[in-house]
Write a protein that holds these residues in place. Sequence first.
Motif, short mmCIF file in Angstrom:
data_model
loop_
_atom_site.label_atom_id
_atom_site.label_comp_id
_atom_site.label_asym_id
_atom_site.label_seq_id
_atom_site.Cartn_x
_atom_site.Cartn_y
_atom_site.Cartn_z
N SER A 48 0.96 -1.29 0.16
CA SER A 48 -0.02 0.01 -0.03
C SER A 48 0.94 1.12 -0.07
CB SER A 48 -1.01 -0.02 1.26
OG SER A 48 -0.28 0.16 2.23
N THR A 49 2.15 1.12 0.34
CA THR A 49 2.90 2.41 0.61
C THR A 49 3.99 2.27 -0.48
OG1 THR A 49 4.44 1.71 2.11
CG2 THR A 49 2.32 2.55 2.82
N ASP A 50 4.26 1.26 -1.32
CA ASP A 50 5.66 1.32 -2.00
C ASP A 50 5.32 0.52 -3.17
OD1 ASP A 50 8.34 1.99 -2.24
OD2 ASP A 50 9.05 -0.13 -1.71
N ALA A 51 4.48 -0.17 -3.27
CA ALA A 51 4.71 -0.77 -4.64
C ALA A 51 3.45 -0.08 -5.70
CB ALA A 51 3.76 -2.51 -4.38
N PHE A 52 4.06 0.51 -6.76
CA PHE A 52 3.13 1.30 -7.50
C PHE A 52 1.95 0.78 -8.21
CE2 PHE A 52 6.20 -1.04 -10.31
CZ PHE A 52 5.05 -1.24 -11.45
N TRP A 53 1.89 -0.45 -8.15
CA TRP A 53 0.79 -1.06 -8.83
C TRP A 53 -0.55 -1.12 -7.63
CZ3 TRP A 53 5.13 -3.63 -7.57
CH2 TRP A 53 5.10 -4.65 -6.71
N ALA A 54 -0.10 -0.94 -6.40
CA ALA A 54 -0.98 -1.40 -5.20
C ALA A 54 -0.99 -0.27 -4.38
CB ALA A 54 -0.60 -2.41 -4.66
N LEU A 55 -0.68 1.09 -4.47
CA LEU A 55 -0.63 2.07 -3.72
C LEU A 55 -1.89 2.50 -3.26
CD1 LEU A 55 1.70 4.51 -5.61
CD2 LEU A 55 2.30 2.95 -3.47
N GLY A 56 -2.03 2.49 -1.76
CA GLY A 56 -3.42 2.76 -1.38
C GLY A 56 -4.36 1.64 -0.99
N TRP A 99 -1.86 -17.03 -12.01
CA TRP A 99 -1.28 -15.38 -12.29
C TRP A 99 -0.27 -15.29 -11.20
CZ3 TRP A 99 -4.39 -10.80 -10.35
CH2 TRP A 99 -3.84 -9.64 -10.59
N LEU A 100 0.72 -14.92 -11.30
CA LEU A 100 1.81 -14.34 -10.36
C LEU A 100 1.63 -12.97 -10.26
CD1 LEU A 100 4.23 -14.83 -8.48
CD2 LEU A 100 5.60 -14.65 -10.65
N CYS A 101 1.64 -12.34 -9.04
CA CYS A 101 1.40 -11.16 -9.00
C CYS A 101 2.04 -10.71 -7.54
CB CYS A 101 -0.21 -10.65 -8.83
SG CYS A 101 -1.47 -11.74 -7.89
N ASP A 102 1.83 -9.28 -7.25
CA ASP A 102 2.20 -8.66 -5.86
C ASP A 102 3.58 -9.33 -5.49
OD1 ASP A 102 0.21 -7.42 -5.72
OD2 ASP A 102 -1.02 -8.76 -4.69
N ALA A 151 2.20 -9.83 -15.13
CA ALA A 151 2.17 -8.55 -15.54
C ALA A 151 3.27 -7.71 -15.01
CB ALA A 151 1.22 -7.63 -15.63
N THR A 152 4.14 -7.17 -15.62
CA THR A 152 5.37 -6.26 -15.22
C THR A 152 5.56 -5.28 -16.20
OG1 THR A 152 7.61 -6.21 -14.28
CG2 THR A 152 7.26 -7.73 -16.36
#
Length: 153
Positions: A38-46, A86-89, A124-125
């Motif tokens: 939530s604070t450092d991964a651009f794909w999951a901010l917030g 699906w590999l993610c996060d 996805a990257t």
Amino acid sequence: MTSTTRSEDGNRNQGTDRYEIDTDPGRLDVTLVHHWLSTDAFWALGRSRDLVERSMDGSLNFGVYEADGAQVAYARVVTDRATFAWLCDVYVDPAHRGRGLGVRLATAVRDHLAPYGLKRTLLATLDAHELYAKVGFVPVPDPEGLMVLNAER
């Protein structure tokens, strides 16, 4: 599943053999994973804590741990364990980057999924193509065959 094996590049593993990769959900530091995403991964901010917890509950989770048990990386896989994953996060703590942990984590995921005989594993990257290529990922050969249903914003 626990992995304490050396990375594929032998002595060039930059110390990754001191880390353990485990799929035990009880070992995950959910508060830390939420903070990272939530604070450092651009794909999951917030991303909310509730959403992180629900996504973890519905996934196969991989934690990377130091000898003292402290979690230093995370990845999750959404899969039916029969045909698709699906590999993610995928996230490595900044203090532990540059040591080959991303490749080791992606390798552990690939190897863990291998017995299922999945037809396809996607990810996805935007910026880690070279890392995932080391594990065998390639660009989608027929992207025109893929579609997406996005949530209305």
